[in-house]
Scaffold this active site. Structure first.
Site, PDB file in Angstrom:
ATOM      1  N   GLN A   1      20.532 -40.442  17.612  1.00 50.42           N
ATOM      2  CA  GLN A   1      20.696 -39.440  16.552  1.00 50.42           C
ATOM      3  C   GLN A   1      19.398 -38.648  16.357  1.00 50.42           C
ATOM      4  O   GLN A   1      19.428 -37.460  16.035  1.00 50.42           O
ATOM      5  CB  GLN A   1      21.092 -40.106  15.225  1.00 50.42           C
ATOM      6  CG  GLN A   1      22.374 -40.930  15.275  1.00 50.42           C
ATOM      7  CD  GLN A   1      23.607 -40.094  15.557  1.00 50.42           C
ATOM      8  OE1 GLN A   1      23.658 -38.893  15.278  1.00 50.42           O
ATOM      9  NE2 GLN A   1      24.620 -40.715  16.133  1.00 50.42           N
TER      10      GLN A   1
ATOM     11  N   ASP B   1      15.535 -46.054  19.390  1.00 53.97           N
ATOM     12  CA  ASP B   1      16.883 -45.608  19.725  1.00 53.97           C
ATOM     13  C   ASP B   1      17.000 -44.203  19.142  1.00 53.97           C
ATOM     14  O   ASP B   1      17.133 -44.025  17.934  1.00 53.97           O
ATOM     15  CB  ASP B   1      17.906 -46.560  19.104  1.00 53.97           C
ATOM     16  CG  ASP B   1      19.335 -46.034  19.217  1.00 53.97           C
ATOM     17  OD1 ASP B   1      19.517 -44.870  19.651  1.00 53.97           O
ATOM     18  OD2 ASP B   1      20.265 -46.779  18.865  1.00 53.97           O
TER      19      ASP B   1
ATOM     20  N   CYS C   1      30.358 -48.692  14.535  1.00 53.40           N
ATOM     21  CA  CYS C   1      29.460 -49.447  15.430  1.00 53.40           C
ATOM     22  C   CYS C   1      28.214 -49.954  14.734  1.00 53.40           C
ATOM     23  O   CYS C   1      27.138 -50.023  15.353  1.00 53.40           O
ATOM     24  CB  CYS C   1      29.057 -48.637  16.654  1.00 53.40           C
ATOM     25  SG  CYS C   1      30.430 -48.134  17.653  1.00 53.40           S
TER      26      CYS C   1
ATOM     27  N   LYS D   1      25.515 -36.272  22.879  1.00 50.68           N
ATOM     28  CA  LYS D   1      25.342 -35.937  21.462  1.00 50.68           C
ATOM     29  C   LYS D   1      24.490 -34.686  21.292  1.00 50.68           C
ATOM     30  O   LYS D   1      24.369 -34.149  20.201  1.00 50.68           O
ATOM     31  CB  LYS D   1      24.688 -37.105  20.728  1.00 50.68           C
ATOM     32  CG  LYS D   1      25.600 -38.337  20.649  1.00 50.68           C
ATOM     33  CD  LYS D   1      24.995 -39.389  19.757  1.00 50.68           C
ATOM     34  CE  LYS D   1      25.548 -40.761  20.026  1.00 50.68           C
ATOM     35  NZ  LYS D   1      26.809 -41.054  19.340  1.00 50.68           N
TER      36      LYS D   1
ATOM     37  N   HIS E   1      22.679 -49.452  15.357  1.00 49.19           N
ATOM     38  CA  HIS E   1      23.949 -49.332  16.077  1.00 49.19           C
ATOM     39  C   HIS E   1      24.090 -50.594  16.951  1.00 49.19           C
ATOM     40  O   HIS E   1      23.079 -51.145  17.394  1.00 49.19           O
ATOM     41  CB  HIS E   1      23.835 -48.078  16.952  1.00 49.19           C
ATOM     42  CG  HIS E   1      25.098 -47.668  17.642  1.00 49.19           C
ATOM     43  ND1 HIS E   1      25.552 -48.283  18.780  1.00 49.19           N
ATOM     44  CD2 HIS E   1      25.980 -46.670  17.376  1.00 49.19           C
ATOM     45  CE1 HIS E   1      26.666 -47.677  19.184  1.00 49.19           C
ATOM     46  NE2 HIS E   1      26.957 -46.701  18.349  1.00 49.19           N
TER      47      HIS E   1
HETATM   48  C1  LIG Z   1      22.035 -44.674  16.767  1.00 47.58           C
HETATM   49  C2  LIG Z   1      22.918 -44.799  17.970  1.00 47.58           C
HETATM   50  N1  LIG Z   1      22.578 -45.625  18.970  1.00 47.58           N
HETATM   51  C3  LIG Z   1      23.305 -45.754  20.084  1.00 47.58           C
HETATM   52  C4  LIG Z   1      24.470 -45.046  20.264  1.00 47.58           C
HETATM   53  C5  LIG Z   1      25.258 -45.253  21.519  1.00 47.58           C
HETATM   54  O1  LIG Z   1      25.326 -44.098  22.257  1.00 47.58           O
HETATM   55  P1  LIG Z   1      26.223 -44.016  23.566  1.00 47.58           P
HETATM   56  O2  LIG Z   1      27.583 -44.459  23.171  1.00 47.58           O
HETATM   57  O3  LIG Z   1      26.160 -42.596  23.963  1.00 47.58           O
HETATM   58  O4  LIG Z   1      25.614 -44.927  24.573  1.00 47.58           O
HETATM   59  C6  LIG Z   1      24.881 -44.171  19.255  1.00 47.58           C
HETATM   60  C7  LIG Z   1      26.125 -43.396  19.389  1.00 47.58           C
HETATM   61  O5  LIG Z   1      27.148 -43.653  18.850  1.00 47.58           O
HETATM   62  C8  LIG Z   1      24.089 -44.054  18.091  1.00 47.58           C
HETATM   63  O6  LIG Z   1      24.454 -43.227  17.095  1.00 47.58           O
END
Ligand SMILES: Cc1ncc(COP(=O)(O)O)c(C=O)c1O
Lengths: 398, 137
Positions: free
Chosen positions: A198, A195, A356, A221, A118
């Site tokens: 998910q 990270d 993203c 999430k 991401h």
């Molecule tokens: C794998 C991953 N990393 C990071 C994020 C970023 O999360 P947040 O927008 O809650 O900071 C997401 C969410 O979209 C994600 O799916």
């Protein structure tokens, strides 16, 4: 207990149709228990935490710390000191990128990420590493969406100071072999950050068993309100890294000449925290502990999607046990936004676009994808309805 | 026909549809039928990048009227584009500037014009207005 729980929003109708919410990888809906606590916090216990001796502040602080304890237990962290509240995954990784880089990374060093990250696990590193003249190295993914572990092993040299990869990709829905990654990195004394945005939702996360140095995730999430997240870190690193932001409760003593910092975890919690959302981790994780996505959904979706002519499914691990219910695909001759737009009018909430993860889109050779992601409150019927609706939409577009 | 007349014609057409699926079927037909722009015109300077879909727009001046050609990689966007081209192509710059582009809302496609949709249509309309401004007598 009813593991579907009660999710008031799922009663909603959209365009006169029943809502089928399949955008859970973007954010989850909230069970009534979470909504009730959030409401009660503001009605009954609202006061800033850690600051005052009055009753309300004490109650509010207790609920905040109960939220932290719920997280600690959920991920099996050794102590509350390892559990830092942030505003979300992105914030956690920015904190880590800034503080880790400052303490441990020098010119010419490298941080390994994967092609399936991401943007939140790419851009913070680019910003931090760029300042010291260090760079990113990228583990490619194969056509199934699996990390090329053979290449990863060869990348591990003395310049690598950290491996920072997704536990589960938000596009591919594959649980990466994090134990293997950690073992390989540790054999070279390289720490690992995961990270878990998910991963926390779909895998059992035991940070001590995985043995990673850091694990980041967002509350929203996993059923809390938005604006709260977690950075788990091993104590030796959290102790050694400098603080991220200054001010508020993160201090021990302040003078103009010299300031000393608060002990963990407060050292990293500058300013008024989102204590309401933090407290909601307790009911949210209580729900998450019991809730499981209907286990028929993954095999059904994998089978039915792959039967559709011209459909390309991204993230097809050899072993289906490593697939979480996140399904990204494109269909020849159609644009993802067209499909998503028509499905929306039929009541299905899906994500379309680069979600993203632009570098991964480049790898897959598509400008964007369509993504259906399931939660425990989705029924098997939702997924049958979805496959039917998708067929109808594709007929329209063909 | 004037901009107003063509707009009314489209509004009348859309009034026949009873649900969203019919509207989309019509837009998809429009999108499919029209080869809107030469491949050669799908060049960088004509590209309007949206996050979801991409739109190309070219403009020429013929007999005091602006002629628009446009295209998109997404078919619903293309359908809407073909409506915009039908209304605004072959019109005088002054007339384009005095129009409010409101028919899109009237036919129920306003959400496609929301800036957060990022499908290139908002920028396309801005571009049409820019061309009109630049060519005003
Ligand atoms: C794998 C991953 N990393 C990071 C994020 C970023 O999360 P947040 O927008 O809650 O900071 C997401 C969410 O979209 C994600 O799916």
């Amino acid at each position: 207990m009813d593991i579907r729980g009660t999710f008031p929003i799922l009663e909603r109708m959209v365009y006169g149709k029943e809502l089928v919410y399949l955008d859970n990888a973007a954010t989850s809906q909230k069970p009534a228990s979470v909504l009730e606590l959030e409401d009660r916090m503001y009605r009954e216990f609202n006061a800033n935490i850690h600051r005052a001796v009055h009753l309300l502040s004490g109650e509010s602080t207790d609920l905040y710390e109960a939220g932290r304890e719920a997280v600690r237990a959920f991920i099996n962290a050794p102590s509350r000191e390892n559990v830092i509240f942030t505003s979300g995954t992105t914030n956690s990784i920015n904190l880590l990128a800034t503080c880790f880089t400052e303490r441990y990374i020098r010119k010419g060093d490298k941080v390994i990420v994967s092609q399936a990250e991401h943007h939140s696990n790419i851009v913070p590193w680019q910003i931090a590493l760029g300042k010291v003249g260090a760079s990113l190295e990228v583990i490619p993914v194969d056509d199934r969406g699996e990390l090329r572990m053979d290449i990863f092993y060869r990348m591990l040299d003395q310049h690598v100071k950290l491996v920072s990869v997704a536990h589960v990709s938000n596009v591919l829905g594959i649980v990466n072999p994090v134990e293997e990654i950690v073992a390989a990195a540790h054999s070279r004394n390289i720490p690992v950050a995961l990270d878990g945005a998910q991963g926390i939702v779909h895998s059992k996360v035991d940070v001590q068993a995985i043995d990673c140095e850091f694990y980041s995730f967002s509350g929203h999430k996993i059923y809390t309100p938005t604006g709260i997240g977690i950075l788990y870190g091993k104590k030796e690193y959290l102790d050694e890294m400098p603080p991220y932001m200054g001010g508020g409760d993160m201090i021990d003593k302040v003078t103009f000449e010299k300031t000393t910092y608060a002990p963990l975890p407060l050292k990293y919690e500058a300013g008024t925290q989102n204590y309401v959302a933090a407290a909601c981790f307790a009911p949210a994780l209580a729900y998450a502990s019991d809730a499981r996505v209907d286990e028929r959904i993954v095999p059904y979706m994998m089978e039915k999607l792959q039967q559709i002519e011209g459909l390309h499914l991204y993230g097809v691990p050899e072993n289906l046990e490593r697939k979480v219910p996140v399904f990204s695909f494109t269909v020849d001759g159609t644009h993802p936004s067209d499909i998503a737009q028509i499905l929306d009018k039929l009541g299905f909430a899906l994500r379309s676009g680069h979600v993203c993860a632009e570098p991964l889109m480049h790898r897959l050779g598509v400008p964007g994808i369509l993504r259906a992601s399931f939660a425990p409150y989705n029924t098997f019927e939702d997924c049958e309805k979805f496959i039917k609706a998708l067929g109808r939409v594709l007929d329209m577009l063909k | 026909m004037s901009i107003k007349e063509i707009e009314q014609e489209i509004i009348d057409e859309f009034a026949l549809f009873t649900d969203w699926m019919e509207k989309y079927e019509y837009l998809i037909e429009l999108g499919k039928n029209l080869p809107l722009i030469d491949e050669a015109q799908k060049k960088e300077e004509n590209l309007i990048e949206g996050c979801q879909s991409r739109v190309w727009l070219s403009c020429s001046l013929e007999d005091g009227k602006l002629v628009f050609k446009a295209d998109s990689d997404a078919i619903i966007t293309k359908g809407i584009i073909s409506l915009l081209v039908r209304v605004y192509s072959n019109q005088k710059p002054e007339d384009i500037l005095s129009s409010d582009f409101g028919f899109i809302e009237t036919i129920g496609l306003k959400e496609n014009l929301s800036p957060t949709r990022a499908n290139g249509l908002v920028s396309m309309i801005a571009k049409i207005r820019d061309y009109a401004t630049a060519n005003c007598a």
